[in-house]
Scaffold this active site. Structure first.
Site, short mmCIF file in Angstrom:
data_model
loop_
_atom_site.label_atom_id
_atom_site.label_comp_id
_atom_site.label_asym_id
_atom_site.label_seq_id
_atom_site.Cartn_x
_atom_site.Cartn_y
_atom_site.Cartn_z
N GLN A 258 -0.78 1.15 8.66
CA GLN A 258 -0.49 -0.22 9.09
C GLN A 258 -1.31 -0.59 10.32
O GLN A 258 -1.39 0.18 11.29
CB GLN A 258 1.02 -0.36 9.37
N ASP B 48 -5.16 -0.41 0.26
CA ASP B 48 -5.33 -1.63 1.07
C ASP B 48 -6.68 -2.28 0.78
O ASP B 48 -6.88 -3.46 1.08
CB ASP B 48 -5.32 -1.26 2.56
N LYS C 80 7.31 -2.94 2.37
CA LYS C 80 6.43 -2.22 1.46
C LYS C 80 7.17 -1.04 0.81
O LYS C 80 7.07 -0.81 -0.39
CB LYS C 80 5.16 -1.74 2.20
N1 GUN Z 1 -1.53 -5.55 9.06
C1 GUN Z 1 -1.40 -6.84 8.65
N2 GUN Z 1 -1.64 -6.94 7.33
C2 GUN Z 1 -1.93 -5.69 6.90
C3 GUN Z 1 -2.25 -5.16 5.62
O1 GUN Z 1 -2.35 -5.85 4.61
N3 GUN Z 1 -2.47 -3.81 5.59
C4 GUN Z 1 -2.39 -3.03 6.69
N4 GUN Z 1 -2.63 -1.74 6.56
N5 GUN Z 1 -2.09 -3.51 7.88
C5 GUN Z 1 -1.86 -4.82 7.98
#
Ligand code: GUN
Length: 281
Positions: free
Chosen positions: A97, A120, A53
């Site tokens: 996350q 998100d 990311k």
């Molecule tokens: N954990 C697995 N996929 C995601 C996601 O798209 N966003 C976040 N914040 N955590 C995750």
């Protein structure tokens, strides 16, 4: 006949190029879109995701901050970090996350993020906006799936879409997005009595369960479009989806591969959401 592939890498490249151009235009007006990523603990898969990311931010010209905290961090400390980032004008998107350590309430943490920075799309305000058709951030994975359908000019109106999986992150928002495009939507899950009877009726199938070989060729209507959100490992440790790709590709008209399908689209839509957040701010 073999299905055509929906190439998530190629589509991501196109969308990221467009995002990068819009980032440049915003920078010329004095605003650099900024994303804060918070990782708590040392889950190796999460570490890979957050690194990707941050890398995507750099590639599209955005500013990013990665905060890595030990699993021993308290929930109060995490909430304080979120509160500080809510007030930080250089940060337009905040991503915590998941999963969080067991001693934290993920719902409480997500609800602490300012809805205007919820890139998100996990906040109840974002979920509510999606459900009611109001503007808001869409969760990145189902949003990426919608972009993939758009890329093949697929008209969902009147089609039957079957979503397998009912998570807050993928299954439920996916169903809402398909509904918004006037598909007839069925959500299947672990308690569905006869999954095959449902999928055989589907014009579009989205598999988002996390179970390899869940969807086999005998469960797919000839000509259906199949989107595979799964991220699993096979016996050789190779990445594979929820779809038995080798057999299903002989029945479907379009199919997304794993890897190289939905996966890259998730981060791409995170970049798009972060840019949108900066443009709105
Ligand atoms: N954990 C697995 N996929 C995601 C996601 O798209 N966003 C976040 N914040 N955590 C995750």
């Amino acid at each position: 006949m073999s299905a055509q592939l929906i190439d998530g890498i190629a589509l991501s490249r196109q969308i990221r190029a467009d995002v990068a151009a819009r980032v440049q235009a915003l920078k010329e007006r004095g605003v650099t879109p900024g994303l804060a990523v918070i990782l708590v603990g040392d889950d190796p898969a999460s570490a890979v995701y957050v690194r990707n990311k941050v890398k995507a931010c750099a590639e599209t010209g955005m500013h990013s901050v990665l905060e890595t905290w030990p699993a021993s961090m308290s929930e109060a400390q995490l909430l304080a970090r979120v509160a500080a980032l809510n007030e930080d004008p250089s940060i337009h998107g905040i991503l915590v996350q998941l999963p969080l350590p067991a001693h934290m309430d993920a719902h409480k943490v997500i609800e602490a993020i300012s809805p205007g920075k919820d890139v998100d799309g996990f906040h109840v305000a974002s979920a509510g906006a999606l459900m009611t058709g109001l503007p808001g951030f869409w969760p990145c994975t189902p949003y990426g799936c919608m972009k993939m359908l758009e890329s093949i000019h697929y008209d969902l109106r009147g089609k039957h879409a079957v979503v397998i999986g009912r998570s807050n992150i993928v299954g439920k928002p996916m169903a809402m997005m398909l509904l918004q495009k006037s598909a007839t939507v069925t959500i299947c899950h672990s308690a569905t009595a006869n999954l095959k009877a449902m999928t055989l009726q589907a014009d579009v199938i989205v598999a988002a369960v996390g179970k390899r070989h869940l969807l086999t060729a005998d469960m797919v209507k000839p000509g259906a479009v199949v989107l595979d959100v799964g991220m699993n490992r096979d016996d050789q440790g190779k990445l594979c989806g929820d779809v038995d790709f080798a057999s299903v590709r002989e029945v479907a008209s379009w199919i997304t591969p794993v890897p190289g399908g939905v996966g890259p689209m998730t981060i791409t839509m995170l970049m798009a959401n972060t840019l949108d957040a900066a443009e709105r701010a």
